[in-house]
Every structure is written in C-alpha cells, then in structure tokens.
Write a protein that holds these residues in place. Structure first.
Motif, mmCIF file in Angstrom:
data_model
loop_
_atom_site.group_PDB
_atom_site.id
_atom_site.type_symbol
_atom_site.label_atom_id
_atom_site.label_comp_id
_atom_site.label_asym_id
_atom_site.label_seq_id
_atom_site.Cartn_x
_atom_site.Cartn_y
_atom_site.Cartn_z
ATOM 1 N N UNK A 173 0.756 -1.204 0.010
ATOM 2 C CA UNK A 173 0.039 0.006 0.009
ATOM 3 C C UNK A 173 0.916 1.308 -0.054
ATOM 4 N N UNK A 174 0.526 2.123 -1.057
ATOM 5 C CA UNK A 174 1.364 3.590 -1.015
ATOM 6 C C UNK A 174 0.286 4.691 -1.207
ATOM 7 N N UNK A 179 0.574 -0.934 -4.903
ATOM 8 C CA UNK A 179 1.762 -1.075 -5.799
ATOM 9 C C UNK A 179 1.829 -2.658 -5.649
ATOM 10 N N UNK A 180 1.753 -3.065 -7.207
ATOM 11 C CA UNK A 180 1.773 -4.743 -7.062
ATOM 12 C C UNK A 180 3.021 -5.131 -8.194
ATOM 13 N N UNK A 181 3.521 -6.389 -7.865
ATOM 14 C CA UNK A 181 4.442 -7.214 -8.679
ATOM 15 C C UNK A 181 3.557 -8.055 -9.618
ATOM 16 N N UNK A 218 7.190 2.369 2.467
ATOM 17 C CA UNK A 218 7.276 2.990 3.642
ATOM 18 C C UNK A 218 6.788 4.248 4.008
ATOM 19 N N UNK A 219 6.353 4.583 5.178
ATOM 20 C CA UNK A 219 5.201 5.599 5.645
ATOM 21 C C UNK A 219 6.002 7.085 5.061
ATOM 22 N N UNK A 220 7.152 7.014 4.699
ATOM 23 C CA UNK A 220 7.635 8.207 4.339
ATOM 24 C C UNK A 220 7.847 8.737 2.732
ATOM 25 N N UNK A 222 8.745 6.404 0.694
ATOM 26 C CA UNK A 222 9.618 5.738 -0.199
ATOM 27 C C UNK A 222 9.074 4.196 -0.388
ATOM 28 N N UNK A 223 9.358 3.752 -1.781
ATOM 29 C CA UNK A 223 8.964 2.262 -2.351
ATOM 30 C C UNK A 223 10.433 1.445 -2.493
ATOM 31 N N UNK A 224 10.616 0.596 -1.919
ATOM 32 C CA UNK A 224 11.668 -0.444 -2.338
ATOM 33 C C UNK A 224 11.188 -1.338 -2.820
ATOM 34 N N UNK A 225 11.867 -1.651 -4.130
ATOM 35 C CA UNK A 225 11.578 -2.819 -5.074
ATOM 36 C C UNK A 225 12.959 -3.869 -5.115
#
Length: 225
Positions: A173-174, A179-181, A218-220, A222-225
């Motif tokens: 969740x963003x 977001x999905x792979x 993350x809540x700030x 940022x999305x890590x992939x």
C-alpha cells in the motif's frame, strides 16, 4: 517447518506460521524459545497440510492465509483458500461460521493467497483487509480480494489478474493506491500501480525476466523494489 511469516504481538512475543507442518508457533523473542504450538491440521485439505503463510495482527486477532495446495500436483490450488482467525488473548481459533459444525475459517473466493495482508480500513464495521490471490500460475484467475473483518466475509475481487495483466505475486500500500508486482505469461515481472480512487491500473516499470521478487512501501513515501 519451513517458516513463512512472523507477527509481533509485543516487544517480546510473536507468532510464526509454518508451511511444511500443520502448526502455528508462539515464540519468545528475547531467548528464541518456542513457548507454545497450535495445530492447524483441522484446516488442511487431503494432503494433511494447510500451507499457512502470510499473517496480519489486528485488534487482538491474528489473520493467517491458508493456501490449500495439492503437493502431488505441483502445488496447484485444491480450491478456494481460507483465512484463519486466531484469538491471541484466549489463544484459540475463532469459529467464523457457528452454523457449520467445527471451527470454520473465513472462506476466500480466490485461491493461493500469496501477498502480504494489508489493512485497508481500521475502524469498527468498516475494517477491511486486502490480500492478493495468485490462483494457478499462468492463468489470470486471481486478483486482489477484500475481506470484511467485522462480518468475517469476503467481498470478492476488487481488482482481477485480468485487470493486472498477469499473475499477482506481491502487494504493498502506498500513497493514493496499491503497488503490485505482476508476472506476465512469459514470467517477466513488472511493477504496476492501482489507483485507489479510479481502480485504474498503470505500469510503473517493466523488467525483462523474473527480476522483481518483492516490494515494500514505507510511511515516508519511499518504495523499495
């Protein structure tokens, strides 16, 4: 045991799900000891294993995906899967269908739940949870399913794998949506965004090969992939 996921209850206590044994573990995080075990055998299909995987702790209850796969048929789903409910205060399984004999889980409409469990809403009767069901690999028979935790009922797919264009393998969740792979028919993975208002699916980045395996938001922002 094939440990799958860990759910923190407090600073020193957690539960761990197992894939290759029909058991839920309660563990002490301070000393690494297993404090107790709770059988999940009654939720299994004919091979004796329920294939418990991802978990989410909310309001003194633990929600655990139960994939129900046929190990003799390359781990194909044996039918729609379940979501087990465990009361962590009383340390017992919760019967979600008292009209049926035995302790019943929440019945999902999709098969093979494979993603993290996302709390979509967290207040009273509006508390809902989202999870991604991949179904059979190579078939667009899964999707993102919504479960109403107040009623204990699935509300069905809000986004299908047909909408996503492939097998759904991860979900996060963003801001403004999900977001999905997604893996296409040739098992090339890409990251897609599902708009939380319109439900429209857009491609963020497409990989060549099965390159994208996991993601976390993350809540700030940022999305890590």
């Amino acid at each position: 045991l094939n440990l799958q996921d860990i759910a923190l209850i407090d600073a020193s206590t957690a539960y761990v799900s197992c894939y290759d044994e029909a058991v839920l573990l309660k563990v002490d995080l301070d000393n690494g000891l297993v404090l107790d075990t709770f059988s999940t055998a009654s939720f299994a299909d004919s091979d004796g294993l329920p294939e418990t995987a991802m978990m989410r702790y909310h309001d003194h209850h633990l929600y655990i995906t139960c994939q129900l796969l046929d190990r003799a048929a390359w781990y194909a789903p044996t039918g729609p899967s379940d979501l087990l409910v465990f009361d962590t205060d009383n340390e017992q399984w919760v019967d979600m269908d008292p009209a049926t004999a035995g302790i019943q889980p929440i019945s999902l409409q999709g098969a093979n739940p494979y993603t993290d469990l996302i709390l979509e809403q967290e207040t009273g009767s509006d508390t809902t949870l989202l999870l991604g069901c991949v179904g059979n690999y190579g078939m667009t028979d899964g999707g993102i399913e919504r479960v109403n935790l107040a009623t204990g009922l699935s509300e069905g797919f809000v986004v299908t794998e047909a909408d996503l264009g492939g097998d759904l393998t991860r979900l996060a969740q963003g801001p403004g949506g999900l977001f999905a792979i997604v893996a296409d028919g040739a098992f090339n993975t890409g990251m897609k965004f599902i708009n939380g208002t319109s439900g429209l699916v857009s491609l963020i980045d497409q990989g060549v090969g099965y390159n994208y395996s996991d993601l976390i938001a993350l809540g700030d922002g940022l999305l890590f992939l």
